[in-house]
Design a protein around this motif. Structure first.
Motif, short mmCIF file in Angstrom:
data_model
loop_
_atom_site.label_atom_id
_atom_site.label_comp_id
_atom_site.label_asym_id
_atom_site.label_seq_id
_atom_site.Cartn_x
_atom_site.Cartn_y
_atom_site.Cartn_z
N ILE A 199 11.04 -3.09 -1.56
CA ILE A 199 11.67 -1.79 -1.38
C ILE A 199 10.77 -0.79 -0.66
N SER A 200 9.66 -1.28 -0.09
CA SER A 200 8.80 -0.41 0.70
C SER A 200 8.36 -1.16 1.93
N VAL A 201 7.91 -0.41 2.93
CA VAL A 201 7.47 -1.00 4.19
C VAL A 201 6.21 -0.28 4.65
N SER A 202 5.34 -1.01 5.30
CA SER A 202 4.03 -0.47 5.66
C SER A 202 4.09 0.43 6.88
N LEU A 203 3.61 1.66 6.72
CA LEU A 203 3.40 2.63 7.81
C LEU A 203 1.94 3.06 7.70
N PRO A 204 1.03 2.30 8.30
CA PRO A 204 -0.40 2.45 7.95
C PRO A 204 -1.12 3.65 8.53
N THR A 205 -0.54 4.33 9.52
CA THR A 205 -1.22 5.51 10.07
C THR A 205 -0.29 6.72 10.02
N TRP A 206 -0.90 7.88 10.12
CA TRP A 206 -0.13 9.14 10.12
C TRP A 206 0.85 9.15 11.28
N ASP A 207 0.39 8.70 12.44
CA ASP A 207 1.27 8.67 13.61
C ASP A 207 2.45 7.73 13.40
N ASP A 208 2.24 6.63 12.66
CA ASP A 208 3.34 5.71 12.36
C ASP A 208 4.39 6.40 11.50
N VAL A 209 3.94 7.20 10.55
CA VAL A 209 4.87 7.93 9.68
C VAL A 209 5.70 8.92 10.49
N VAL A 210 5.03 9.68 11.36
CA VAL A 210 5.74 10.64 12.20
C VAL A 210 6.72 9.93 13.12
N ALA A 211 6.30 8.81 13.69
CA ALA A 211 7.17 8.05 14.59
C ALA A 211 8.37 7.48 13.84
N PHE A 212 8.16 7.07 12.59
CA PHE A 212 9.28 6.57 11.78
C PHE A 212 10.30 7.68 11.55
N ALA A 213 9.82 8.88 11.23
CA ALA A 213 10.74 10.01 11.02
C ALA A 213 11.50 10.34 12.30
N ASP A 214 10.88 10.11 13.45
CA ASP A 214 11.53 10.38 14.74
C ASP A 214 12.33 9.19 15.25
N LYS A 215 12.36 8.09 14.47
CA LYS A 215 13.06 6.86 14.87
C LYS A 215 12.54 6.33 16.21
N ASP A 216 11.25 6.40 16.37
CA ASP A 216 10.60 5.90 17.57
C ASP A 216 10.75 4.38 17.63
N PRO A 217 11.26 3.83 18.76
CA PRO A 217 11.42 2.37 18.86
C PRO A 217 10.13 1.60 18.62
N ARG A 218 8.98 2.19 18.96
CA ARG A 218 7.70 1.51 18.74
C ARG A 218 7.54 1.08 17.29
N VAL A 219 8.00 1.94 16.37
CA VAL A 219 7.90 1.65 14.95
C VAL A 219 9.15 0.93 14.44
N MET A 220 10.30 1.43 14.81
CA MET A 220 11.54 0.89 14.25
C MET A 220 11.71 -0.59 14.55
N CYS A 221 11.24 -1.04 15.71
CA CYS A 221 11.39 -2.44 16.09
C CYS A 221 10.47 -3.36 15.29
N THR A 222 9.47 -2.80 14.63
CA THR A 222 8.53 -3.63 13.86
C THR A 222 8.92 -3.78 12.40
N LEU A 223 9.85 -2.96 11.93
CA LEU A 223 10.14 -2.91 10.49
C LEU A 223 10.80 -4.21 10.01
N LYS A 224 10.22 -4.82 9.01
CA LYS A 224 10.81 -5.99 8.37
C LYS A 224 11.63 -5.61 7.15
N GLY A 225 11.60 -4.36 6.80
CA GLY A 225 12.35 -3.87 5.64
C GLY A 225 12.19 -2.38 5.54
#
Length: 593
Positions: free
Chosen positions: A22-48
């Motif tokens: 029920i959790s997924v790794s966002l290891p850097t601050w920039d990854d967290v911000v990109a996830f909130a912005d639905k950045d494809p760089r992050v969204m395409c890597t999510l396994k869950g």
């Protein structure tokens, strides 16, 4: 020195590494911000991801099956519509007719794409029947062969332009099907078909004996009653436990269902007191009869509430429905003055509802103040971050409302929200298994958090990289709710596994977070330590609004796991060194950005 259990995971990796994480790794601050912005760089890597926010791949596959198995008429299309017309339709799947029709009713009035009548035709609920093969082993007294069960799910079909509304309902309420249910449908499905909703009633699996559901219900009741004198009712009475403890697919589904059931409770409106979990507030905004929000939860706001109650009584001869509060809050770990709230409730006749998820039923006792207790079982009770669940408990100690609440819950319009089998049986099995060592796990979490706070406190101050630490040890209202130690189990109640670090700037919080070598993702209460830049994740578009209630954007929420505490201290120490180096080495580090 051994590595901690919760060692940092690659971007997009599941936490833990299981199909139902029920959790997924966002290891850097920039990854967290990109996830909130639905950045494809992050969204395409999510396994869950957290199930309410990221649709599990099995859920998406079940939705696709529902679309493929339905006729044009089922989907609200002309009978002779071409296959390509289906590309403009999507669906979400729910475990009950109540949740599905609620989703339908949520979408229709909020859409401006068509008139209400046209939308009613476009947003359609259908039952989808799945036959699932459970086992192929020989059953005593029966012929060898597979066991079959029909699972009735409820699909909400809607035009693609309504998808954001449908997903918002799914996200806020937590009422969708679980990934385990979706997995079983995909693995065991042999037939399916759509049925008009007018022709059926909710399929209700009868819970009998000591099923995993009943064991969970009994365990919750037993934990909450530890050391408390209760009105006579044997814990061994299976049927009665089911009328006191209700189980749900998620903690938010419990909150949503309770909010819906209390809409018809006497009183003018609801009160949310103290800053709650974000989705709790959103549920009240969208589904409560009406609500007042006191976001600080302090003495001044209690005085305001008292004045409001007196005005409602003197002018209208009425009261409010209930006060909703937390013990303790997320992520600032603040507990309101529950004793005073209970006194006001006794004076004015409203209900007190307490969410004890963060304080936990192991560490705190709210039976002498709460009429109803709500808990997210996904967090410390389950403890493995691999299953979702929630519970509602009607407190027998508060006799003034208990009988009325039980009757209210059994009224026809409310029984749609009190079926504990809505918690899928395989999720119940997982939660029951994981919660067997709940107290020993909480003991480690309590101890680890206390040791880390002890280590970090001398490093905090107005002229340091770390400004302060939110931790309930110094909160008299939390201490007043701490459970008394009881003989026999060896558990010593503590201050929970959660604390929040407040840094002098976003840049310093970033430096700390990026250097922190633990798992980084949403959720809390898991056996692995989890860190999260809370405001960046939960309020990326509402930072100024959150700040007025004390939620600084430079905070990092830390949920301690059961790792070796010396390893945790070393890991946090290295991260603090990175923050302090940035604080002293860069004139820009202390600027807000």
């Amino acid at each position: 020195m051994p590595e901690p259990i919760g060692f940092s995971k690659p971007l997009g990796g599941q936490i833990p590494e299981t199909r139902h994480a029920i959790s997924v790794s966002l290891p850097t601050w920039d990854d967290v911000v990109a996830f909130a912005d639905k950045d494809p760089r992050v969204m395409c890597t999510l396994k869950g991801g957290y199930p309410r926010f990221v649709l599990h791949r099995d859920l998406l596959a079940v939705s696709k099956l529902c679309l493929e198995s339905s006729t044009n008429r089922d989907l609200g299309l002309p009978v002779d519509a071409p296959v390509g017309a289906r590309s403009g339709i999507n669906c979400l799947v729910f475990p009950s007719i109540a949740y599905a029709t609620d989703c339908q009713e949520y979408i229709i009035p909020r859409s401006v794409a068509a008139t209400a009548n046209q939308q009613q035709q476009q947003v359609i609920v259908r039952r989808i029947d799945f036959a699932i093969e459970w086992a192929t082993n020989k059953i005593p007294g029966a012929d060898e062969g597979p066991m079959w069960e029909t699972i009735d799910l409820y699909a909400v079909f809607y035009p693609m332009e309504h998808h954001d509304l449908a997903r918002r309902f799914w996200r806020i309420t937590g009422t969708g099907i679980s990934s385990r249910l979706a997995e079983d449908v995909l693995k065991g499905m042999t037939k399916f078909g759509a049925t008009r909703v007018e022709t059926f009633d909710r399929y209700n699996r009868e819970l009998s004996g000591w099923s995993p559901h009943r064991i969970i219900q009994r365990r919750i009741l037993s934990l909450q009653q530890k050391g408390v004198s209760m009105p006579p009712q044997p814990l061994g009475d299976s049927s009665r436990i089911g009328q006191i403890v209700y189980l749900y697919p998620t903690g938010m589904a419990a909150i949503y269902s309770l909010t819906k059931m209390l809409r018809s409770w006497r009183g003018t409106n609801a009160v949310v007191f103290g800053f709650p979990y974000d989705s709790t507030l959103r549920v009240h905004e969208a589904f409560a009869k009406d609500h007042l929000f006191y976001g600080h939860g302090n003495t001044d706001e209690l005085d305001q509430l008292d004045a409001h109650l007196e005005n409602v009584k003197s002018v209208h001869n009425r009261t409010i429905q209930y006060v909703w509060c937390e013990c303790t809050s997320n992520p600032l770990v603040r507990t309101p003055d529950l004793d005073r709230i209970r006194d006001l409730a006794d004076k004015y006749g409203f209900l007190v509802i307490v969410d004890d998820t963060i304080g936990t039923m192991a560490n705190t006792n709210v039976l002498n103040v709460a009429d109803i207790i709500v808990t997210s079982l996904s967090k410390s009770f389950n403890g493995r971050a691999d299953a979702m669940g929630g519970s509602i408990v009607l407190n027998r100690l508060q006799q003034r409302h208990h009988g009325q609440l039980r009757r209210h819950f059994s009224e026809p319009q409310n029984t749609r929200y009190t079926d504990s089998s809505l918690l899928y049986h395989r999720d119940a099995q997982q939660i029951e298994h994981n919660s067997r060592n709940y107290l020993s796990r909480m003991s480690r979490m309590n101890r680890n958090a206390a040791r880390l706070v002890d280590m970090l406190t001398p490093l905090a101050g107005p002229d340091r990289a770390l400004k302060c630490i939110y931790y309930p040890r110094d909160d008299p209202h939390y201490r007043g709710r701490m459970r008394q130690q009881t003989l026999g189990d060896g558990f010593v109640p503590g201050y929970g596994g959660l604390f929040t670090l407040v840094f002098a700037s976003v840049g310093l919080a970033r430096a700390f977070f990026d250097a922190l070598d633990v798992c980084k993702g949403s959720s809390l209460g898991a056996e692995m330590t989890l860190a999260q830049p809370y405001v960046q994740t939960v309020f990326p578009r509402k930072k100024e609004w959150a700040a007025q209630y004390g939620l600084d954007e430079a905070i990092v929420r830390c949920s301690m796991g059961v790792e070796d505490v010396d390893v945790l201290k070393r890991v946090f120490g290295l991260a603090m060194e990175a923050a302090e180096k940035a604080f002293t080495g860069s004139p820009c580090a202390n600027a807000r950005h």
